[in-house]
Write a protein that holds these residues in place. Structure first.
Motif, mmCIF file in Angstrom:
data_model
loop_
_atom_site.group_PDB
_atom_site.id
_atom_site.type_symbol
_atom_site.label_atom_id
_atom_site.label_comp_id
_atom_site.label_asym_id
_atom_site.label_seq_id
_atom_site.Cartn_x
_atom_site.Cartn_y
_atom_site.Cartn_z
ATOM 1 N N ALA A 65 -1.652 -9.674 0.143
ATOM 2 C CA ALA A 65 -2.171 -11.528 0.188
ATOM 3 C C ALA A 65 -3.357 -11.445 -1.306
ATOM 4 C CB ALA A 65 -2.927 -12.011 1.318
ATOM 5 N N GLU A 66 -3.957 -10.911 -2.098
ATOM 6 C CA GLU A 66 -4.804 -11.462 -2.626
ATOM 7 C C GLU A 66 -4.182 -11.788 -4.162
ATOM 8 O OE1 GLU A 66 -9.512 -10.035 -0.919
ATOM 9 O OE2 GLU A 66 -7.986 -8.861 -2.218
ATOM 10 N N GLN A 67 -2.971 -10.479 -4.317
ATOM 11 C CA GLN A 67 -2.296 -10.085 -5.011
ATOM 12 C C GLN A 67 -1.259 -11.169 -5.509
ATOM 13 O OE1 GLN A 67 -2.866 -8.079 -7.762
ATOM 14 N NE2 GLN A 67 -4.647 -7.496 -6.389
ATOM 15 N N LEU A 68 -0.690 -11.641 -4.759
ATOM 16 C CA LEU A 68 0.179 -12.785 -4.021
ATOM 17 C C LEU A 68 0.060 -13.697 -4.309
ATOM 18 C CD1 LEU A 68 2.390 -11.921 -1.327
ATOM 19 C CD2 LEU A 68 2.738 -11.775 -3.389
ATOM 20 N N ASP B 255 2.630 -11.126 5.757
ATOM 21 C CA ASP B 255 2.486 -10.727 7.188
ATOM 22 C C ASP B 255 4.027 -10.479 7.001
ATOM 23 O OD1 ASP B 255 0.444 -12.336 7.842
ATOM 24 O OD2 ASP B 255 0.992 -13.621 8.932
ATOM 25 N N ALA B 256 5.015 -9.987 6.507
ATOM 26 C CA ALA B 256 6.068 -10.237 6.720
ATOM 27 C C ALA B 256 5.905 -8.683 5.487
ATOM 28 C CB ALA B 256 6.994 -10.137 6.129
ATOM 29 N N VAL B 257 5.568 -7.998 4.022
ATOM 30 C CA VAL B 257 5.099 -7.122 3.677
ATOM 31 C C VAL B 257 4.137 -5.529 4.774
ATOM 32 C CG1 VAL B 257 4.475 -5.740 1.696
ATOM 33 C CG2 VAL B 257 5.501 -8.264 1.678
ATOM 34 N N ARG B 258 3.524 -6.407 5.465
ATOM 35 C CA ARG B 258 2.213 -5.801 6.825
ATOM 36 C C ARG B 258 3.601 -5.398 7.439
ATOM 37 N NH1 ARG B 258 0.789 -2.463 9.490
ATOM 38 N NH2 ARG B 258 -1.161 -2.213 10.360
ATOM 39 N N ALA B 259 4.467 -5.689 8.510
ATOM 40 C CA ALA B 259 5.290 -5.500 8.978
ATOM 41 C C ALA B 259 5.966 -4.519 9.077
ATOM 42 C CB ALA B 259 6.212 -6.052 9.711
ATOM 43 N N LYS C 164 -7.995 3.668 -0.268
ATOM 44 C CA LYS C 164 -8.717 2.554 1.279
ATOM 45 C C LYS C 164 -7.470 1.734 1.679
ATOM 46 C CE LYS C 164 -11.855 0.185 -2.493
ATOM 47 N NZ LYS C 164 -12.806 -0.977 -3.060
ATOM 48 N N PHE C 165 -6.554 2.409 1.792
ATOM 49 C CA PHE C 165 -5.535 1.969 2.376
ATOM 50 C C PHE C 165 -5.474 2.499 3.577
ATOM 51 C CE2 PHE C 165 -3.578 0.718 -1.605
ATOM 52 C CZ PHE C 165 -2.709 -0.319 -1.429
ATOM 53 N N LEU C 166 -5.797 3.650 4.027
ATOM 54 C CA LEU C 166 -5.816 4.370 4.841
ATOM 55 C C LEU C 166 -7.520 3.774 5.662
ATOM 56 C CD1 LEU C 166 -4.869 8.415 3.551
ATOM 57 C CD2 LEU C 166 -3.797 5.793 5.242
ATOM 58 N N ASP C 167 -6.946 3.053 6.528
ATOM 59 C CA ASP C 167 -8.162 1.982 7.008
ATOM 60 C C ASP C 167 -8.166 2.846 8.506
ATOM 61 O OD1 ASP C 167 -5.959 1.146 7.129
ATOM 62 O OD2 ASP C 167 -7.546 -1.112 7.194
ATOM 63 N N ILE D 31 -2.859 5.296 13.511
ATOM 64 C CA ILE D 31 -4.016 5.410 13.191
ATOM 65 C C ILE D 31 -4.870 4.656 12.785
ATOM 66 C CG2 ILE D 31 -5.653 7.574 12.154
ATOM 67 C CD1 ILE D 31 -3.239 9.678 13.033
ATOM 68 N N TYR D 32 -4.377 3.993 11.816
ATOM 69 C CA TYR D 32 -4.845 3.017 10.424
ATOM 70 C C TYR D 32 -4.586 1.616 10.870
ATOM 71 C CZ TYR D 32 -5.506 7.710 8.280
ATOM 72 O OH TYR D 32 -4.989 8.673 8.348
ATOM 73 N N ARG D 33 -5.362 0.478 10.630
ATOM 74 C CA ARG D 33 -5.507 -0.421 11.159
ATOM 75 C C ARG D 33 -4.273 -1.327 10.198
ATOM 76 N NH1 ARG D 33 -11.400 -0.087 10.536
ATOM 77 N NH2 ARG D 33 -11.253 -1.887 8.532
ATOM 78 N N GLY D 34 -4.040 -1.096 8.540
ATOM 79 C CA GLY D 34 -3.790 -1.614 7.496
ATOM 80 C C GLY D 34 -4.107 -2.858 7.380
ATOM 81 N N ASP D 35 -5.005 -3.267 7.905
ATOM 82 C CA ASP D 35 -6.261 -4.450 7.767
ATOM 83 C C ASP D 35 -6.178 -4.452 5.644
ATOM 84 O OD1 ASP D 35 -5.620 -5.408 10.067
ATOM 85 O OD2 ASP D 35 -8.003 -4.224 10.025
ATOM 86 N N TYR D 36 -6.430 -3.480 5.503
ATOM 87 C CA TYR D 36 -6.594 -3.475 3.954
ATOM 88 C C TYR D 36 -5.634 -4.082 3.317
ATOM 89 C CZ TYR D 36 -7.267 -1.978 -1.157
ATOM 90 O OH TYR D 36 -8.191 -2.298 -2.784
#
Length: 337
Positions: free
Chosen positions: A114-117, A177-181, A78-81, A103-108
């Motif tokens: 965010a949910e785990q935290l 947000d920082a982790v996603r970056a 699911k990480f490849l969205d 290629i991938y949004r990274g939204d997942y």
């Protein structure tokens, strides 16, 4: 059986995409041995694992078994969205790469973190603040993640640099947000954006671009001996024997007989700094090396058996490390005032 004595440790986790499963295995070994992360520094995949470890450490909320179950139970595919355009065969991914959007949004990935935290009671860096007067004010947090600001051309450490570089209150910034970056692998995942208080928009990509293994991030800067050990976990393969494992995306060049110099140059740009550090005795002595060469950075279609094997590699690597670790000997050799 007597209870295990809890020993504080600072932890540095390297990047490596899906290879980060090995990081979790190493963390579980350390937890079972009685170590608890006081602070965590992470890059890319290391920022994902590090954020969960740091959040859980606030009240010792996750057991080693919880960490293992979480790691082995994730649907990594699911990480490849991909976005709508990127779903078009050949044309879509090629266009995304040319445009630099990824290629991938990274939204997942963002939602997952965010949910785990949130389940651990953490949303912003203010939730990870430490009351510790032995640390510089801007570094009093349980977690720091690295990212590369390609707008200003520099390595940034979040939350440490939010105020200095962007004029933002670090306590108000979402950890996810920082982790996603930090995990925005160039051309694979869409870059993240950060708007400074002045209105300037910065583009942030994977911290591994400049520092995939930030082993010195948590070292003292005042010349005094450390209060406790700092362990690092790296997924970097042994070089030059496994040079071709660093950037799997360059495999087509090898099949076509492409120049090895191109691959060598790109590899050196990405991992040269970290490799130089790993060759230093004071770094090598506190580094857990996980053999992750069987899995590529973007192999998110990894099978359950591969997940289990990579997790086991990390678990066993940390076990081997601890079997010879002697903190007193390390301090005498490398950490005297």
């Amino acid at each position: 059986m007597p209870p295990t004595v809890t020993k504080p440790v600072d932890l540095v986790l390297a990047g490596g995409g899906v290879k980060g499963i090995g990081l979790a295995g190493a963390v579980v070994t350390l937890m079972e041995a009685g170590y608890r992360a006081y602070r965590v520094a992470g890059s890319s995949a290391g920022s994902i694992v590090g954020a969960i470890v740091a959040a859980a450490a606030t009240d010792d909320q996750l057991t080693p078994q919880d960490i293992k179950a979480l790691t082995l139970g994730i649907d990594y595919g699911k990480f490849l969205d991909p976005g709508p355009l990127e779903r078009v065969p050949l044309l879509g991914p090629s266009w995304a790469i040319l445009q630099g959007t990824g290629i991938y949004r990274g939204d997942y990935a963002h939602t997952f973190v965010a949910e785990q935290l949130a389940q651990l009671g953490v949303r912003t860096f203010g939730d990870l603040r430490l009351d510790d007067d032995q640390l510089p004010v801007e570094r009093r947090y349980r977690l720091v993640v690295t990212a590369a600001d390609v707008t200003t051309g520099q390595l940034v450490r979040l939350p440490w640099d939010y105020q200095r570089l962007y004029g933002l209150d670090p306590d108000q910034q979402p950890v996810a947000d920082a982790v996603r970056a930090s995990m925005s692998i160039p051309f694979s995942f869409r870059p993240a954006t950060l708007t400074a208080s002045t209105g300037r928009r910065s583009t942030l990509v994977d911290g591994g671009l400049l520092s995939n293994y930030p082993i010195d991030s948590l070292d003292r800067t005042d010349g005094k001996p450390p209060r406790w050990a700092t362990f690092g976990v790296t997924l970097l393969p042994d070089l030059p024997e496994n040079n071709d494992k660093v950037i799997p995306a360059l495999a087509p060049l090898r099949l076509l007989g492409g120049p090895s110099l191109l691959e060598d140059v790109i590899t050196t740009i990405l991992v040269g700094r970290d490799q130089a550090y790993l060759n230093e005795p004071w770094v090598s002595a506190r580094t857990i090396r996980v053999d992750s060469t069987s899995v590529g950075v973007l192999d998110f279609d990894i099978t359950p058996s591969q997940i289990d094997a990579l997790y086991t590699k990390g678990y066993e690597a940390a076990s081997t490390f601890l079997s010879t670790w002697d903190e007193d000997a390390y301090r005498r050799r490398f950490r005297r005032s």
